[in-house]
Design a protein around this motif. Sequence first.
Motif, short mmCIF file in Angstrom:
data_model
loop_
_atom_site.label_atom_id
_atom_site.label_comp_id
_atom_site.label_asym_id
_atom_site.label_seq_id
_atom_site.Cartn_x
_atom_site.Cartn_y
_atom_site.Cartn_z
N GLY A 90 43.68 -6.02 -57.23
CA GLY A 90 42.42 -5.56 -56.82
C GLY A 90 41.53 -4.94 -57.92
N GLU A 109 31.32 -6.33 -50.42
CA GLU A 109 31.79 -5.73 -48.99
C GLU A 109 31.31 -6.70 -47.94
N ARG A 112 34.42 -9.15 -48.24
CA ARG A 112 35.57 -8.37 -47.76
C ARG A 112 35.70 -8.19 -46.18
N ASP A 113 34.69 -7.71 -45.70
CA ASP A 113 34.54 -7.80 -44.32
C ASP A 113 34.82 -9.10 -43.45
N GLU A 180 43.45 -5.01 -45.46
CA GLU A 180 42.59 -4.31 -46.32
C GLU A 180 43.38 -3.95 -47.53
N ILE A 183 43.47 -6.89 -50.33
CA ILE A 183 42.18 -7.03 -50.86
C ILE A 183 41.99 -6.06 -52.02
N ASP A 184 42.13 -4.67 -51.59
CA ASP A 184 42.04 -3.62 -52.42
C ASP A 184 43.07 -3.38 -53.52
N TRP A 189 42.45 -11.08 -58.97
CA TRP A 189 40.94 -11.80 -59.14
C TRP A 189 40.70 -12.64 -60.46
#
Length: 200
Positions: A90, A109, A112-113, A180, A183-184, A189
């Motif tokens: 993350g 964001e 991510r959504d 969630e 991703i976080d 990455w």
Amino acid sequence: MPLELSELPYSYESLAPYMSAETLKYHHDKHHKAYVDKANKLFDGIPHLGDTLEEVVINAHKGGHMALFNNAGQHWNHTFFWSCMKPKGGGKIPANLEKAIQDSFGSFEAFRDEFIAAGLGQFGSGWCWLVAEKNGKLAVTKTPNAENPLISDQVPLLTCDVWEHSYYIDYRNERAKFLETFIDKLVNWENAAGLLERAG
Ligand code: MN3
């Protein structure tokens, strides 16, 4: 070509508390291994499909060898999934990928959504993906079972396994919480950014 199960690129304990050693041991040593073993039994009587796993996956799908595609595809998907995570994942996104995400989705964001919604919206077993399209744009997709972006001529940059075995031990039925956290706290990455750079 016999397929081989490679070791995880990190220790079983190193993704905790976000993904436990118990989950990784079951998922890699039992589920992933079973796909490799099954695929290797299915090559008998099938013509040579390629020299790389990617070629085997794409050509098994094209040729309608669906049992082999399902198992070789799951081998590719899982190997890729392991590389999509890292200990202390993350966080900060390399500049090239951050810019591409902003250009394609408007903001991190929004991406991510969309990624979480794709994983939640995949009914039953499957995968959600961040891919690079031929036109250079990034997109979020979802695929059922063993299907993946290779057979749609997209370049996969990131995936999350949303089969129940991927999260049930740690998150029970809470797929949203798993996505969630993925991703976080888990995403590598740098790996995704390197794939984007190589995709050109
Ligand atoms: Mn799995």
